[in-house]
Write an enzyme that holds these catalytic residues in place. Sequence first.
Site, PDB file in Angstrom:
ATOM      1  CB  SER A  69      -4.921  45.338 -12.116  1.00 59.67           C
ATOM      2  OG  SER A  69      -4.629  45.390 -10.741  1.00 59.67           O
ATOM      3  CE  LYS A 139      -3.873  49.449  -9.942  1.00 66.61           C
ATOM      4  NZ  LYS A 139      -4.452  48.600 -11.007  1.00 66.61           N
TER       5      LYS A 139
END
Length: 298
Positions: A69, A139
């Site tokens: 990701s 993230k």
Amino acid sequence: MAVGARSGRDEGEERPDDAVGHETEEEGAEAEKPRSFWKELPLLIGIALLLALLIKTFLVQAFSIPSDSMQNTLQRGDRVLVDKLTPWFGSEPERGEVVVFHDPANWLAGEPTPEPNIAQTILSKIGLMPSADEKDLIKRTIAIGGDTVECKKGGPVVVNGKALDEPYIFPGNSACDDFPFGPITVPKGKIWVMGDHRQNSQDSRYHQQDSTQGFVPVKDVVGRAVVVAWPITRWATLPVPDTFDQPGIGKQPPAPLHSPQASGAGTAGVTPAALGLVGAVPLVMWRRRRLTKGRTAR
């Protein structure tokens, strides 16, 4: 004469005091010998493990990247070092920082969690093995409390009216074509996060119906990822991209001193253990010198 004769015998006799003095010197010589390395080794290991635990808890922790990701910034299998110290002094995540945070609203539901054995559980507590039960994610912080963020199909991510230039996005990906959103105002004490591999990251965009509405509470942030430490060929710092410094987007703090599908970040912990060992060696050597000096003084 009797007194004189007695004095002569006293000069020829061994006095108890002489014997005591002789024994003390021999004991002192033996006491000056330092303890062997093998006798000190358990102490060295104990101190190293304690320091590793303290470092992992309060200073820096290594996390592994198990998914894609955050490509290409982070690759599957990378180990990143996370600064856990500055949050203790009230520092909060800033725009552009790559952060590790606890799963805020069961984002990792359905992700397999292997059952650790007793040895793995103990070693993970002191940072010598990855933790199987920690559910953390990694993230990029896009917006912080008070910001307004949006992204229309075919367009860039816009924060406080300023379009972001995002060279870190995975090649071939759009900014948000798979899931446009906004405008959204981020509540105080929350952050909005997105993965760099936009078409392979179930981030804040995909969790707007959750209890946290896609926001990550600041209290759940473990710390900022500051460097890719492993493998050696991938070593790199993780600075804030210049686009977050453009005028009008918001005030940026000074640079820190250390200058997926929702991706979990399991604890690697090798670095805290190594730092603990490095810190333990001088402590044990200092103790050995103190013991040697003390025995010699006697």
